[in-house]
Design a protein around this motif. Structure first.
Motif, PDB file in Angstrom:
ATOM      1  N   GLU A 154      20.329  42.190  53.640  1.00 51.38           N
ATOM      2  CA  GLU A 154      20.818  41.536  52.428  1.00 51.38           C
ATOM      3  C   GLU A 154      19.748  41.120  51.434  1.00 51.38           C
ATOM      4  OE1 GLU A 154      21.847  38.129  49.863  1.00 51.38           O
ATOM      5  OE2 GLU A 154      20.560  37.994  51.635  1.00 51.38           O
ATOM      6  N   TYR A 155      18.632  40.593  51.876  1.00 51.74           N
ATOM      7  CA  TYR A 155      17.713  39.844  51.004  1.00 51.74           C
ATOM      8  C   TYR A 155      16.497  40.654  50.608  1.00 51.74           C
ATOM      9  CZ  TYR A 155      14.603  35.935  49.647  1.00 51.74           C
ATOM     10  OH  TYR A 155      13.743  35.088  48.993  1.00 51.74           O
TER      11      TYR A 155
ATOM     12  N   GLY B 251      19.930  35.505  47.222  1.00 53.59           N
ATOM     13  CA  GLY B 251      19.485  36.893  47.124  1.00 53.59           C
ATOM     14  C   GLY B 251      19.550  37.433  45.706  1.00 53.59           C
ATOM     15  N   ILE B 252      20.612  37.067  44.957  1.00 49.63           N
ATOM     16  CA  ILE B 252      20.718  37.583  43.597  1.00 49.63           C
ATOM     17  C   ILE B 252      19.780  36.833  42.645  1.00 49.63           C
ATOM     18  CG2 ILE B 252      23.095  38.338  44.008  1.00 49.63           C
ATOM     19  CD1 ILE B 252      23.979  36.057  42.077  1.00 49.63           C
TER      20      ILE B 252
ATOM     21  N   HIS C 107      26.368  39.896  48.691  1.00 49.44           N
ATOM     22  CA  HIS C 107      25.163  39.069  48.695  1.00 49.44           C
ATOM     23  C   HIS C 107      25.473  37.577  48.656  1.00 49.44           C
ATOM     24  CE1 HIS C 107      21.881  41.959  48.358  1.00 49.44           C
ATOM     25  NE2 HIS C 107      22.644  42.677  47.570  1.00 49.44           N
TER      26      HIS C 107
ATOM     27  N   LYS D 227      13.658  43.872  52.382  1.00 48.59           N
ATOM     28  CA  LYS D 227      14.833  43.828  53.247  1.00 48.59           C
ATOM     29  C   LYS D 227      14.460  44.064  54.705  1.00 48.59           C
ATOM     30  CE  LYS D 227      18.143  45.309  49.679  1.00 48.59           C
ATOM     31  NZ  LYS D 227      19.181  44.270  49.805  1.00 48.59           N
TER      32      LYS D 227
ATOM     33  N   ARG E  57      24.072  40.501  56.364  1.00 45.73           N
ATOM     34  CA  ARG E  57      24.956  40.484  55.197  1.00 45.73           C
ATOM     35  C   ARG E  57      26.022  39.405  55.383  1.00 45.73           C
ATOM     36  NH1 ARG E  57      24.163  43.722  50.425  1.00 45.73           N
ATOM     37  NH2 ARG E  57      22.760  45.415  51.032  1.00 45.73           N
TER      38      ARG E  57
ATOM     39  N   SER F 154      27.572  40.871  42.710  1.00 47.25           N
ATOM     40  CA  SER F 154      27.294  41.047  44.134  1.00 47.25           C
ATOM     41  C   SER F 154      27.857  39.926  44.989  1.00 47.25           C
ATOM     42  CB  SER F 154      25.782  41.152  44.357  1.00 47.25           C
ATOM     43  OG  SER F 154      25.281  42.360  43.854  1.00 47.25           O
TER      44      SER F 154
ATOM     45  N   SER G  57      18.539  41.030  46.479  1.00 42.29           N
ATOM     46  CA  SER G  57      19.473  41.975  45.870  1.00 42.29           C
ATOM     47  C   SER G  57      18.733  42.967  44.979  1.00 42.29           C
ATOM     48  CB  SER G  57      20.502  41.221  45.031  1.00 42.29           C
ATOM     49  OG  SER G  57      21.193  42.107  44.161  1.00 42.29           O
TER      50      SER G  57
END
Length: 475
Positions: free
Chosen positions: A385-386, A451-452, A447, A345, A352, A441, A388
């Motif tokens: 954000e990146y 990211g997830i 997110h 991150k 975000r 998320s 998750s």
């Protein structure tokens, strides 16, 4: 089978859970000092007789896992509403990991079936249950002495004090019990001393540092009223902690996120904008529940899954040593997910969805449209954000549990949330739970999809790694 809502008591949970998350955010503003205690020296460890080890392994196979499971359940209860409110997931993950490593090390300092995390002199005559209870208790109490400890341990520990008394009273007085208690003290001391270098990295909030980004896609602070100047960066130095099981801290750093002027970014942007808004017109009631349900402490939620899977097997197939190792790996993997994703991150420093949507007019992408008053379903965490960490940690635990029980995925899982009393979500497999955990998320507004998805890929790989490398069985 698709996850479904089984029961809801009274009103929808959104209002209550939002309040809980806000309370947690306030506690992110408090800095903490770690209590450093002395260490048992490695050269005090007595050598292990191989013949004794072989003989003693047989005796451990029938020793009940009840004491390990009792203290594991006590941790689960401690972080469940209402007591668990106010302990941020990242700092409480630290406590969960140390408590479960203490139980694991206590048992393996009596009969060394698995590698230990810290080292103390082996005492083959110590009572296993006394050692487990005392080691777990000592770690909780040591962490509870940290100034502003509510970020690490819920402050009402009456149940924990009572549990130690009950646990020890159930063990017959005698030399074995006395030695077990002494060993528990020694294990907790050695474990906490091994983590003494964590001290400079445990503070919880850094006001205005690192600085606000200036370029499209760079992290922007979300206004956080209790913080100095309304800005605070949560847990900025957790990436500097020594990993628990990773061989190096940058093992799982992903490639870069999509460029903000790309069509892939725009697709993720519009999905987050549409489904993650507090007033979304397309998110269903079930998706709203998913967004809130999984926003709780990852250790509590995945501990609940791990226990259900374990309990679906014949209890006689378990023993104290297996159970202690199982939960120590589960929680150490979650903590390493926080360490790894904190590094990522900060390296990529991505904004975000809330900031991205407010500032979309400046992102150079014709496929995105700004909305300066857009708000997410739940308050945005004050960290980039990146990728998750929720996806990383859930996938890591899911993959480890899958491998641990022979690559079987089909289980009946009736999952609860520590922050949404009365709601149960049901799954027919671990992978279904992992997927819904990740999707939450997007629905919460935290997110983007990349990211997830990257978090899941990293987590699955790490689940394989800890299965094959963490706390390995001795030959």
């Amino acid at each position: 089978m698709n996850p479904k809502r089984v029961a809801t008591l009274h009103a929808r949970p959104l209002k209550k859970v939002s309040q809980f998350i806000i309370q947690k955010g306030v506690l992110l503003l408090i800095s903490a000092i770690f209590l450093v205690i002395s260490c048992a020296k490695d050269d005090d460890v007595e050598p292990i007789d191989n013949a004794l080890l072989i003989a003693s392994k047989k005796s451990t196979k029938s020793h009940s896992a009840d004491m390990v499971l009792t203290w594991n359940k006590a941790m689960q209860d401690l972080y469940t509403f209402p007591r668990g409110v106010g302990t941020p997931p990242i700092s409480s993950a630290y406590t969960w990991t140390l408590v479960h490593l203490a139980m694991h090390d206590a048992l393996n300092s009596i009969t060394p079936r698995y590698e230990t995390y810290a080292r103390v002199a082996v005492d083959k005559d110590a009572d296993p249950d006394a050692a487990v209870a005392q080691a777990a208790y000592d770690v909780i109490l040591t962490i509870n002495k940290i100034p502003f400890a509510p970020a690490f341990v819920p402050q009402n520990l009456t149940s924990i004090h009572s549990l130690l008394e009950t646990s020890l009273n159930a063990i017959p007085d005698g030399d074995a019990k006395t030695k077990g208690i002494a060993l528990g003290h020694a294990v907790a001391q050695a474990l906490m001393a091994k983590r003494a270098s964590d001290l400079p990295h445990l503070f919880l909030i850094s006001p205005n540092t690192p600085p606000d980004g200036t370029q499209p896609g760079e992290f922007r602070y979300i206004f956080l009223p209790p913080a100095p100047g309304g800005k605070g960066f949560a847990f900025p130095d957790f990436g500097k902690l020594q990993p628990f099981f990773m061989s190096k801290d940058d093992m799982y750093i992903p490639g870069p996120p999509y460029a903000v002027n790309s069509p892939e970014y725009a697709s993720d942007f519009n999905e987050a904008k549409t489904y993650g808004a507090i007033n979304s017109q397309v998110r269903t009631a079930d998706q709203t529940e998913i967004g809130v349900f999984w926003s709780e402490n990852s250790n509590r939620s995945w501990n609940f899954v791990a226990r259900q899977v374990m309990e679906s097997y014949n209890p006689q197939s378990q023993n104290a040593w297996k159970a202690a190792r199982y939960f120590a790996v589960v929680h150490g993997a979650i903590m390493d997910a926080y360490i790894s994703t904190t590094i990522s991150k900060i390296q990529y420093y991505t904004w975000r969805p809330e900031s991205a949507i407010h500032l979309a007019d400046s992102d150079g992408n014709d496929l995105t449209v700004a909305d300066p008053i857009w708000k997410p379903l739940l308050p945005t965490p004050p960290i980039p954000e990146y990728p998750s960490v929720l996806s990383f940690s859930g996938a890591a635990v899911g993959q480890f549990v899958f491998r641990h029980f022979g690559d079987r995925d089909n289980y009946v899982i009736n999952q609860t949330s520590g922050f949404v009393p009365g709601v149960v979500r049901s799954f027919s497999s671990i992978s279904d739970a992992v997927k819904e955990n990740s999707l939450s998320s997007i629905y919460s507004g935290f997110h983007f999809r990349q990211g997830i998805e990257i978090g899941e890929v990293l987590g699955k790989s790490y689940g394989d790694y800890v299965f094959e490398n963490a706390l390995k069985e001795k030959n």
